[in-house]
Design a protein around this motif. Structure first.
Motif, PDB file in Angstrom:
ATOM      1  N   TYR A 151       0.823  -1.208   0.000  1.00 12.64           N
ATOM      2  CA  TYR A 151       0.000   0.000   0.000  1.00 12.64           C
ATOM      3  C   TYR A 151       0.862   1.266   0.000  1.00 12.64           C
ATOM      4  CZ  TYR A 151      -2.868   3.706   2.106  1.00 12.64           C
ATOM      5  OH  TYR A 151      -3.486   4.892   2.396  1.00 12.64           O
ATOM      6  N   LYS A 182      -0.792   3.117  -8.500  1.00 12.78           N
ATOM      7  CA  LYS A 182      -1.247   2.225  -7.436  1.00 12.78           C
ATOM      8  C   LYS A 182      -2.611   1.675  -7.832  1.00 12.78           C
ATOM      9  CE  LYS A 182       0.667   2.032  -3.973  1.00 12.78           C
ATOM     10  NZ  LYS A 182       1.812   1.197  -3.499  1.00 12.78           N
ATOM     11  N   LEU A 184      -5.862  -1.335  -6.834  1.00 12.19           N
ATOM     12  CA  LEU A 184      -6.472  -2.354  -5.986  1.00 12.19           C
ATOM     13  C   LEU A 184      -7.083  -3.482  -6.810  1.00 12.19           C
ATOM     14  CD1 LEU A 184      -8.142  -0.104  -3.284  1.00 12.19           C
ATOM     15  CD2 LEU A 184      -6.480  -1.891  -2.857  1.00 12.19           C
ATOM     16  N   SER A 199     -11.791  -1.794  -4.306  1.00  8.43           N
ATOM     17  CA  SER A 199     -12.502  -0.567  -3.939  1.00  8.43           C
ATOM     18  C   SER A 199     -13.949  -0.589  -4.439  1.00  8.43           C
ATOM     19  CB  SER A 199     -11.773   0.664  -4.487  1.00  8.43           C
ATOM     20  OG  SER A 199     -11.716   0.644  -5.896  1.00  8.43           O
ATOM     21  N   THR A 210     -11.983   3.995  -1.627  1.00 12.98           N
ATOM     22  CA  THR A 210     -10.587   3.620  -1.916  1.00 12.98           C
ATOM     23  C   THR A 210      -9.859   3.218  -0.645  1.00 12.98           C
ATOM     24  OG1 THR A 210     -10.518   5.110  -3.823  1.00 12.98           O
ATOM     25  CG2 THR A 210      -8.404   4.378  -2.926  1.00 12.98           C
ATOM     26  N   TRP A 214      -8.404  -0.535   0.357  1.00 11.49           N
ATOM     27  CA  TRP A 214      -7.064  -0.912   0.822  1.00 11.49           C
ATOM     28  C   TRP A 214      -7.131  -1.716   2.118  1.00 11.49           C
ATOM     29  CZ3 TRP A 214      -2.852  -1.371  -1.753  1.00 11.49           C
ATOM     30  CH2 TRP A 214      -2.622  -0.574  -2.874  1.00 11.49           C
ATOM     31  N   PHE A 217      -8.009  -5.095   1.084  1.00  8.47           N
ATOM     32  CA  PHE A 217      -6.848  -5.744   0.478  1.00  8.47           C
ATOM     33  C   PHE A 217      -5.900  -6.282   1.545  1.00  8.47           C
ATOM     34  CE2 PHE A 217      -2.352  -5.198  -0.739  1.00  8.47           C
ATOM     35  CZ  PHE A 217      -2.266  -6.164  -1.721  1.00  8.47           C
TER      36      PHE A 217
END
Length: 423
Positions: A151, A182, A184, A199, A210, A214, A217
């Motif tokens: 991240y 970046k 996801l 997201s 968003t 993360w 994730f």
């Protein structure tokens, strides 16, 4: 170290120094070197362990209806695998690469965690080893580190496959974004769009989707690391089983890493392009070489067991490697053997507890993890227990079970690769 040395020498036109910039050269060299180190160091390490009588006493009672005694076989063979991976990587890898750094951290972290478990079993003669809660804390901690680093790191970026355009010859060509960003997104099998955005799954958070993505994730990373490392740990129950299955999985992951790091292949397969992931190919080649070298001594009848030092590390490497190249949702297929092993244990425990509440002794399988069910004799069954799937009672030789599991893993690996074109 050698990569940087020869890159420096290449500035002066030293003949042959330029080949160190080729991934194919360094990857194959890492495979050969790790195999040689594993085979050479393995012999020395086994002699040392036997001299010090470092054996896992629980294995002395392992089931083998064909007469092979497993007494006196040393454990902690995972040390061989770890050293055979790390030495070639230190010599041949680009040590500034964030993905390579994460793989090294994973190897050392889980190697220490598994080593503590083996230490307690062998030296403190506690068959339970490291308490389960401490293992989970270690696995969750690693997953948290990996998720947060991916991240925060500015180097962990992708170029997303965004559109398909027709050329003058009416051929469809996949286009990637011009800049790495970046993301996801992760690859999912059998779906036309082929990408899933974490997201988007958290869209109900509105403008915070968003950030929520993360968080999801990181949670997914923790789950994958824990699940796969435990799955590999459960699979390590027969000579050569876990090492052979994991080597096949490592080859498949290496192919994924290579095509993900090559924009033309990524375009052809319509997957995201991940700059820098080529170093993962070098690591995975060292991983496969180390496992093949270890099989020289771990094949039936085993001269050494890998122990949790090896199995937890192997599972973690597979999990983190898949996460880095955004292929973690393909692991249920690729690591199907690990999944079934874990599922069989969970089902067995759940079914037994359900019966216990009613005062009934019951199990689904003869024995779990599932590979043990095929080598359990009728005489070893609990006469007071009801078995939902008792089977014919024919005992299968350990080496045959192992090879059949390898074959199944090859099929699963091929199916996982094929999913890139089947949508």
């Amino acid at each position: 170290m050698l990569y940087y040395l020869f890159r420096f020498l290449d500035q002066f036109g030293i003949p042959g120094s330029h080949i160190w910039s080729y991934i194919s050269f360094r990857a194959l060299l890492a495979l050969i070197l790790s195999l040689v180190i594993s085979a050479w160091f393995g012999e020395k390490f086994i002699k040392f362990l036997k001299k010090k009588q470092i054996t896992e006493t629980q294995r002395d009672k392992a089931i083998d209806p064909f007469g092979i005694k497993k007494t006196g076989v040393p454990s902690m063979g995972g040390v061989i695998i770890i050293i055979a991976i790390l030495l070639p990587i230190i010599l041949l890898g680009r040590m500034r690469n964030i993905y390579l750094i994460l793989m090294i951290i994973t190897t050392v972290w889980l190697g220490v965690l598994g080593g503590l478990d083996d230490y307690i079993k062998i030296f403190r003669h506690d068959k339970e080893g490291l308490k389960g809660k401490f293992k989970i804390v270690g696995q969750v901690g690693l997953g948290l580190i990996v998720g947060i680093v991916l991240y925060l790191s500015p180097d962990a970026k992708i170029r997303e496959n965004v559109a398909m355009e027709k050329t003058q010859t009416q051929e469809l060509v996949v286009k990637h974004r011009s800049e790495a960003t970046k993301s996801l997104k992760t690859t999912i099998p059998f779906v036309k769009g082929h990408n899933l955005d974490y997201s988007d799954m958290m869209a109900f958070f509105g403008k915070y989707k968003t950030a929520a993505g993360w968080i999801l994730f990181v949670v997914m990373t923790i789950f994958v690391v824990t699940a796969v490392s435990n799955g590999a740990n459960l699979n390590d129950g027969m000579d050569g089983m876990c090492a052979g299955v994991s080597a096949i999985i490592g080859v498949a992951l290496g192919i994924f890493a290579y095509v993900s790091s090559h924009i033309e292949f990524a375009s052809y397969l319509n997957i995201m392009y991940i700059p820098g992931s080529q170093e993962l190919v070098v690591f995975l080649c060292a991983f496969v070489g180390a496992l093949i070298g270890f099989l020289w001594y771990n094949a039936y009848p085993a001269q050494i067991f890998m122990g949790d030092t090896g199995s937890l590390t192997i599972g973690g490497i597979i999990a983190v490697g898949a996460i880095i190249i955004h292929k973690e949702l393909m692991l249920p297929i690729l690591c199907g053997i690990f999944f079934v092993e874990s599922l069989s244990v969970m089902m067995q425990v759940w079914y037994y507890k359900m019966g216990k509440r009613r005062g009934i002794r019951q199990r689904i399988f003869r024995r779990t993890p599932i590979h043990d069910a095929f080598r359990t004799q009728d005489s070893q069954l609990d006469p007071d227990c009801r078995y939902l799937i008792k089977g014919s009672g024919n005992v299968v030789h350990e080496s045959k079970i192992t090879i059949r599991f390898w074959i199944v893993t090859i099929i699963l690996a091929a199916m996982t690769i094929i999913t890139l074109k089947i949508r």
